[in-house]
Design a protein around this motif. Structure first.
Motif, PDB file in Angstrom:
ATOM      1  N   UNK A   1     -36.477 -23.164   1.167  1.00 17.42           N
ATOM      2  CA  UNK A   1     -37.935 -23.259   1.026  1.00 17.42           C
ATOM      3  C   UNK A   1     -38.332 -23.715  -0.370  1.00 17.42           C
ATOM      4  N   UNK A   2     -37.676 -23.178  -1.381  1.00 17.87           N
ATOM      5  CA  UNK A   2     -37.983 -23.570  -2.754  1.00 17.87           C
ATOM      6  C   UNK A   2     -37.584 -25.019  -3.002  1.00 17.87           C
ATOM      7  N   UNK A   3     -36.437 -25.408  -2.494  1.00 18.54           N
ATOM      8  CA  UNK A   3     -35.997 -26.800  -2.636  1.00 18.54           C
ATOM      9  C   UNK A   3     -36.968 -27.771  -1.985  1.00 18.54           C
ATOM     10  N   UNK A   4     -37.471 -27.413  -0.811  1.00 19.91           N
ATOM     11  CA  UNK A   4     -38.452 -28.275  -0.141  1.00 19.91           C
ATOM     12  C   UNK A   4     -39.760 -28.346  -0.920  1.00 19.91           C
ATOM     13  N   UNK A   5     -40.178 -27.228  -1.483  1.00 27.14           N
ATOM     14  CA  UNK A   5     -41.393 -27.226  -2.311  1.00 27.14           C
ATOM     15  C   UNK A   5     -41.190 -28.125  -3.531  1.00 27.14           C
ATOM     16  N   UNK A   6     -40.058 -27.957  -4.210  1.00 27.39           N
ATOM     17  CA  UNK A   6     -39.780 -28.754  -5.410  1.00 27.39           C
ATOM     18  C   UNK A   6     -39.710 -30.235  -5.065  1.00 27.39           C
ATOM     19  N   UNK A   7     -38.983 -30.591  -4.011  1.00 25.02           N
ATOM     20  CA  UNK A   7     -38.894 -31.998  -3.616  1.00 25.02           C
ATOM     21  C   UNK A   7     -40.256 -32.554  -3.228  1.00 25.02           C
TER      22      UNK A   7
ATOM     23  N   UNK B   1     -43.378 -18.710   1.936  1.00 22.21           N
ATOM     24  CA  UNK B   1     -42.012 -18.308   2.316  1.00 22.21           C
ATOM     25  C   UNK B   1     -41.138 -18.227   1.069  1.00 22.21           C
ATOM     26  N   UNK B   2     -41.239 -19.219   0.206  1.00 17.57           N
ATOM     27  CA  UNK B   2     -40.466 -19.214  -1.035  1.00 17.57           C
ATOM     28  C   UNK B   2     -40.848 -18.021  -1.902  1.00 17.57           C
ATOM     29  N   UNK B   3     -42.137 -17.772  -2.030  1.00 13.78           N
ATOM     30  CA  UNK B   3     -42.636 -16.675  -2.868  1.00 13.78           C
ATOM     31  C   UNK B   3     -42.157 -15.308  -2.356  1.00 13.78           C
ATOM     32  N   UNK B   4     -42.290 -15.093  -1.065  1.00 12.93           N
ATOM     33  CA  UNK B   4     -41.895 -13.804  -0.481  1.00 12.93           C
ATOM     34  C   UNK B   4     -40.388 -13.594  -0.620  1.00 12.93           C
ATOM     35  N   UNK B   5     -39.617 -14.636  -0.334  1.00 15.69           N
ATOM     36  CA  UNK B   5     -38.160 -14.488  -0.454  1.00 15.69           C
ATOM     37  C   UNK B   5     -37.742 -14.330  -1.919  1.00 15.69           C
TER      38      UNK B   5
END
Length: 123
Positions: free
Chosen positions: A11-17, A110-114
């Motif tokens: 999720x974080x990788x998708x946000x960053x990309x 999702x990234x934040x919660x995880x």
């Protein structure tokens, strides 16, 4: 724990990309000047937003960045995507323009919660 790390990094990788793609798009796509004007935003805001997205992507993408800085990046992305939804809604844009920011917002959540679940497991 392993599945939580996987969810976090995907999720974080998708946000960053997505944010890096957005920075490139905001910087080099002349059609976005027109899109920002359509919503009622000045052109300088497009430039400012691309710089903020770049800093936010760096903050989330580099593991050694302190958690407090990551919190601000998450907050900034939340405000950005929710505001994008509202801006498109109030100018009566097509449904896709409304759904895209909400999908990105859900990915940020999702990234934040995880991220927080992983940090609580470390304590």
């Amino acid at each position: 724990m392993k599945s939580l790390k996987t969810i976090y990094w995907i999720s974080t990788g998708l946000v960053v990309l997505g944010m890096l793609a957005s920075v490139i798009n905001y910087t080099f796509n002349p059609a976005l000047k027109i899109a920002f004007a359509h919503i009622g935003f000045p052109d300088w805001f497009r430039v400012e937003l691309s710089i903020a997205k770049l800093f936010g992507a760096i903050a989330l993408g580099i593991p050694v960045i302190p958690a407090r800085v990551k919190e601000w990046a998450y907050f900034g992305f939340f405000v950005n995507f929710f505001s994008a939804f509202l801006a498109h809604f109030f100018v009566h844009d097509p449904v896709f323009n409304l759904i895209a920011p909400l999908l990105l917002l859900s990915l940020v959540l999702v990234s934040y919660i995880s991220f927080h679940k992983l940090n609580n497991l470390k304590k």
